[in-house]
Design a protein around this motif. Sequence first.
Motif, PDB file in Angstrom:
ATOM      1  N   CYS A  38       0.982  -1.150  -0.213  1.00  0.00           N
ATOM      2  CA  CYS A  38       0.075   0.091  -0.049  1.00  0.00           C
ATOM      3  C   CYS A  38       0.872   1.192   0.081  1.00  0.00           C
ATOM      4  CB  CYS A  38      -0.941   0.052   1.473  1.00  0.00           C
ATOM      5  SG  CYS A  38      -1.994   1.456   1.367  1.00  0.00           S
ATOM      6  N   LEU A  40      -0.187   4.034   0.660  1.00  0.00           N
ATOM      7  CA  LEU A  40      -0.558   5.226   1.514  1.00  0.00           C
ATOM      8  C   LEU A  40      -0.428   4.825   3.136  1.00  0.00           C
ATOM      9  CD1 LEU A  40      -4.095   5.210  -0.142  1.00  0.00           C
ATOM     10  CD2 LEU A  40      -2.404   6.731  -0.397  1.00  0.00           C
ATOM     11  N   HIS A  41       0.036   3.462   3.257  1.00  0.00           N
ATOM     12  CA  HIS A  41       0.481   3.351   4.936  1.00  0.00           C
ATOM     13  C   HIS A  41       1.602   2.190   4.628  1.00  0.00           C
ATOM     14  CE1 HIS A  41      -1.516  -0.505   4.585  1.00  0.00           C
ATOM     15  NE2 HIS A  41      -1.030  -0.962   5.795  1.00  0.00           N
ATOM     16  N   CYS A  59      -7.459  -1.037   0.003  1.00  0.00           N
ATOM     17  CA  CYS A  59      -6.679  -1.399   0.788  1.00  0.00           C
ATOM     18  C   CYS A  59      -7.157  -1.986   2.206  1.00  0.00           C
ATOM     19  CB  CYS A  59      -5.680  -0.390   1.171  1.00  0.00           C
ATOM     20  SG  CYS A  59      -4.515  -0.938   2.448  1.00  0.00           S
ATOM     21  N   CYS A  62      -5.302  -0.128   5.599  1.00  0.00           N
ATOM     22  CA  CYS A  62      -5.824   1.079   6.223  1.00  0.00           C
ATOM     23  C   CYS A  62      -7.124   1.367   5.992  1.00  0.00           C
ATOM     24  CB  CYS A  62      -4.872   2.251   5.741  1.00  0.00           C
ATOM     25  SG  CYS A  62      -4.806   2.288   3.854  1.00  0.00           S
TER      26      CYS A  62
END
Length: 330
Positions: A38, A40-41, A59, A62
Amino acid sequence: MGEDLELLKYRLPLLDYLRQQNWTGRLAGQGPEFVGLCPLHPETRPSFYVNARKNLFYCHGCGQGGDLIRFVELSQHLSFHQSLAYLERQSVPPVDPAAVLERAAAFYQRQLDRYPEARQYLEQRGVRDSALIRELQIGYAPGGSLRRHLTAQGYSLDWLRHTGLINLQGHDAFYQRVLFPCYRDQRLVNLYGRSTCAGFAHRFLPGSKGDLVAWESVCQFPSVILVEGMFDLAVLWQAGFRNATCSLGTHLTADQLQQLCDRPRTVYLTFDVDANGSGQQAAHALAHRLRAQGITPRCVLLPSGHDPNSFFVQGGDARQFHSLLEAAPL
Ligand SMILES: [Zn+2]
């Protein structure tokens, strides 16, 4: 706005964007789904899924998910509008839908003289005047050759599907059809295809069917003749009735109605006289609406079973048609 957004997402698929950002994913299970780490995290086991067909991500780590714009909002910490501006800068040069249509229309016009069956069909519908054929920009879609022509010019298959010129199966949408361009504010917005053989008679691309045909020249006449079909219009123009326009069907769009009512005038409604009476019903309903707008409608009664096209094809002449106009009740 909604349409621009869809275009933007077509031009720049989510998966392409992620790959540009060096995201790597592997195919997950069946279907066009990819999984990777991911962006994003922080994580060490991939839980970020991208569905290439739906153009969406999710995802499981998260819990974030959405489309390309949502991804840009989250990854770049931008607002929705900032994300759009950012993507406009990122994406490939914009493709203008009118430009694709123009290329398709020009291609189809060139085919008209290459296929004798197309000229034969026009002949059969009483359209013989070459200058008129050029003026109306009549084309012919043999089917099976547009896709190759346009992809060779760099248009992606996805984009061509989006315009409707190519169907979901990847084939030309127009197959053995005589074509007429449809304009809105003098910009090409659609193509109308009349089947020359067994196919469903009438076909448009998705979207607006455009203005009343040739309205910029017809609107100057104090009285106009309104017909429902392009072949009706063609034979009327050929017979010298240059004040004829066409609504492409008996149902007028709000814009077409507004055009017809832009100043006081007489409108000769010349719809088909068919056995079930639907053409005449539509004419009377429209006459009612026109009268309410200060227009003088007159419903022209063709001989039973006729439309303006068949009237001329079966020997009717300008003088006889003129008498029908004069006889049309107020
Ligand atoms: Zn995540």
